[in-house]
Design an enzyme around this catalytic site. Structure first.
Site, PDB file in Angstrom:
ATOM      1  N   ASN A  24     -32.384 -78.777  47.506  1.00  0.00           N
ATOM      2  CA  ASN A  24     -32.180 -77.539  46.747  1.00  0.00           C
ATOM      3  C   ASN A  24     -33.186 -76.522  47.294  1.00  0.00           C
ATOM      4  OD1 ASN A  24     -31.921 -75.512  44.893  1.00  0.00           O
ATOM      5  ND2 ASN A  24     -32.208 -76.803  43.082  1.00  0.00           N
ATOM      6  N   ARG A  72     -27.426 -78.284  47.300  1.00  0.00           N
ATOM      7  CA  ARG A  72     -27.008 -77.445  46.190  1.00  0.00           C
ATOM      8  C   ARG A  72     -26.809 -76.031  46.749  1.00  0.00           C
ATOM      9  NH1 ARG A  72     -30.357 -74.241  41.789  1.00  0.00           N
ATOM     10  NH2 ARG A  72     -28.604 -73.660  40.485  1.00  0.00           N
ATOM     11  N   HIS A  97     -24.163 -73.451  36.826  1.00  0.00           N
ATOM     12  CA  HIS A  97     -24.509 -74.772  36.264  1.00  0.00           C
ATOM     13  C   HIS A  97     -23.312 -75.729  36.307  1.00  0.00           C
ATOM     14  CE1 HIS A  97     -27.664 -72.656  33.522  1.00  0.00           C
ATOM     15  NE2 HIS A  97     -28.275 -73.170  34.580  1.00  0.00           N
ATOM     16  N   ARG A 128     -33.998 -64.259  30.561  1.00  0.00           N
ATOM     17  CA  ARG A 128     -32.805 -63.402  30.708  1.00  0.00           C
ATOM     18  C   ARG A 128     -32.248 -63.043  29.332  1.00  0.00           C
ATOM     19  NH1 ARG A 128     -30.207 -67.610  34.415  1.00  0.00           N
ATOM     20  NH2 ARG A 128     -31.546 -67.519  36.238  1.00  0.00           N
ATOM     21  N   GLU A 165     -28.235 -83.321  37.856  1.00  0.00           N
ATOM     22  CA  GLU A 165     -27.500 -82.577  38.878  1.00  0.00           C
ATOM     23  C   GLU A 165     -27.672 -83.195  40.267  1.00  0.00           C
ATOM     24  OE1 GLU A 165     -29.335 -79.204  36.776  1.00  0.00           O
ATOM     25  OE2 GLU A 165     -27.762 -78.001  37.697  1.00  0.00           O
TER      26      GLU A 165
END
Ligand code: ADP
Length: 398
Positions: free
Chosen positions: A7, A90, A179, A240, A384
Site C-alpha cells: 500500500n 492496493r 473502502h 473530513r 483489507e
C-alpha cells in the site's frame, strides 16, 4: 501462496507478507517519510516492533530495504525472494475502468495512470509502488486491487449526481465509493458466518475508522455507498466533514477570502470530529473529554451517530430486507458505545442488540443481536490486506 501486499502512499510504503493458505500475516511494516529522514518499522516473528532510521530517497529504495529485511536470516521470514509468489497492490481509484482486481500489465498501468486525474493524491503514489516492484522484482507477477471496484455494481440511480449530465460525460463526475475491499471482505465473512449464500445476502456495512463509509449490499453486490466522487462525502469522519450543503463552500470562500484549495483543506483535514470538537480526530480522546463534562465533545459524538443512523435508515429502505448490519474498522470494531447508539430504538424494525454481548465483543466476528433475530447486528474485524492477498491469488490462478 506467499503474497506481498503493498500500500504505497505519497511518502510511505506499507506492506504485509501474507500466506494465503493459513491466512496468516508473516510480517508487516512500513517505511515512512520516504525522501527525507525515512524511518522503517516492522514486526518480528514474535510480534515485537522494531524501528530504525534508513536512507530511502524514493519508493524503489524503500522497497529494497523492505525486501532485504524480508530475506534477512535473522528475521526468519523467508529464505529467498523467490518465495514471494506474487505482489498485490492496493490501488485507490479504478474509476469505471476496473470492476475487479486485475493482473498488472502495460495496458493496466496506462489505465491506472488515466485514473490519476480523478485521484491525484492517491493513484500517483500507488503507481510508484507498482513501478518500484517492477524494477526490483521484474519476474514476480503483480495484481492491482481497487478500492472503488466493489462499488462498480451500483446502478445509475445510485451513482449519478443531479448536476448537468455533461459533467458526468466530460469529467466522469459520479459516485465511485471507496473502502470497497473492506466492504467486500466483511460482507463475505458475515455471509459465511451466518451460513448464507453470498448471492442471496443483503447487508449494510458500516466501515467506521478515521475515514468512514457505509454501503448497501444486495445479493452480495454493492448497490449504494456513502462516499462519492471523492472520499469526502458521507458520514462524519476523523477530519473530513462528510456531506454538507455545498453552498457553504461558496459562502466560506467569500467571507473568509479563501481559494478552492484552502476550502478543500478545511473540509478534508480540519473538519469532522476534529473540527467540530476542537479536541481531536480520535474518538477515544473525545470520549475522555465528554466524561469530564465537555459539551462540545458530547454534541460531536451525537452528530457522528446521527450521520451514521441516517445512512442505516436510508439503506434499510433501499434494501427492503436486511440480513445484517455490520460494524467494522477502528470505531466499528472497538467502540461498543457508538454501536449501541447507532442501532438504539430500532426494535420496531426488528433490530435489537444484546447489550452485554455488544459490550464484550472483541477481536473476533460476533453476532451482537439476541438469538433468532431476522436482522443480525454483527461486529466483523476487517482485513483489507488479506482480501488483497486472496484476490491476488485468485486472479493469478484464473
Ligand atoms: P483508518 O481509517 O486510518 O484505517 P482505523 O480503522 O484504524 O483508521 O480507525 C481509527 C479510529 O478508530 C481512531 O481514530 C479512533 O477514533 C477509533 N478507535 C480505535 N480504537 C478505538 C477504541 N478502542 N474505542 C473507540 N475508538 C477507537
Amino acid at each position: 501462496m506467499k503474497v506481498l501486499v503493498i500500500n504505497a502512499g505519497s511518502s510511505s510504503l506499507k506492506y504485509q507478507l501474507i500466506d494465503t493458505i493459513t491466512h496468516q500475516s508473516i510480517t508487516k511494516g512500513i517505511v515512512e517519510r520516504i525522501g527525507a529522514d525515512a524511518e522503517f518499522s516492522f514486526s518480528t516473528r514474535d510480534d515485537r516492533k522494531i524501528k530504525s532510521a534508513i536512507d530511502a530517497k524514493n519508493h524503489t529504495q524503500a522497497l529494497t530495504y523492505v525486501l532485504d529485511n524480508l530475506k534477512d536470516p535473522a528475521n526468519a521470514f523467508i529464505k529467498s525472494l523467490d518465495e514471494i509468489d506474487a505482489i498485490g497492490h492496493r490501488v485507490v481509484h479504478g474509476a469505471e475502468e476496473f470492476s475487479a482486481s486485475v493482473r498488472i500489465e502495460e495496458k493496466v498501468i496506462k489505465a491506472i495512470e488515466k485514473c490519476c486525474e480523478i485521484a491525484p493524491l492517491h493513484n500517483p503514489p500507488n503507481l510508484q509502488g507498482i513501478l518500484a516492484c517492477r524494477e526490483v522484482l521484474p519476474d514476480t507477477p503483480q495484481v492491482a486491487v481497487f478500492d472503488t471496484a466493489f462499488h462498480q455494481t451500483m446502478p445509475k440511480s445510485s451513482y449519478l449526481y443531479a448536476i448537468p449530465y455533461e459533467f458526468y460525460e466530460k469529467y466522469g463526475i459520479r459516485r465511485y465509493g471507496f473502502h470497497g475491499t473492506s466492504h467486500r471482505y466483511v460482507t463475505m465473512k458475515a455471509a459465511e458466518f451466518l451460513d448464507k449464500k453470498l448471492d442471496e445476502f443483503n447487508c449494510i456495512t458500516c466501515h467506521l475508522g478515521n475515514g468512514s463509509s457505509i454501503a448497501a449490499v444486495k445479493n452480495g453486490r454493492s448497490v449504494d455507498t456513502s462516499m462519492g466522487y471523492t472520499p469526502l462525502e458521507g458520514v462524519v469522519m476523523g477530519t473530513r466533514s462528510g456531506s454538507i450543503d455545498p453552498a457553504i463552500v461558496f459562502y466560506l470562500m467569500k467571507k473568509e477570502n479563501l481559494d478552492a484549495k484552502q476550502v478543500d483543506d478545511i473540509l478534508n483535514k480540519k473538519s469532522g470530529l476534529l473540527g467540530l470538537s476542537g479536541i481531536s480526530n480520535d474518538l477515544r480522546t473525545i470520549w475522555q473529554e465528554e466524561l469530564k463534562g465537555n459539551e462540545r465533545a458530547a454534541v460531536t459524538r451525537d452528530v457522528l451517530v446521527k450521520s451514521i443512523r441516517k445512512y442505516i435508515g436510508a439503506y434499510m429502505v433501499e434494501l427492503g430486507t436486511v440480513d445484517a448490519i455490520i460494524f467494522t474498522a477502528g470505531i466499528g470494531e472497538n467502540d461498543w458505545n457508538i454501536r449501541e447508539r447507532c442501532v438504539s430504538g430500532l426494535e420496531n424494525f426488528g433490530i435489537v442488540l444484546d447489550n452485554q454481548v455488544n459490550r464484550d465483543a472483541k477481536g473476533a466476528i460476533t453476532d451482537l443481536s439476541p438469538f433468532g433475530m431476522k436482522t443480525h447486528v454483527l461486529m466483523v474485524p476487517t482485513n483489507e490486506e488479506l482480501m488483497i492477498a486472496l484476490d491476488t491469488e485468485g486472479v493469478l490462478k484464473k
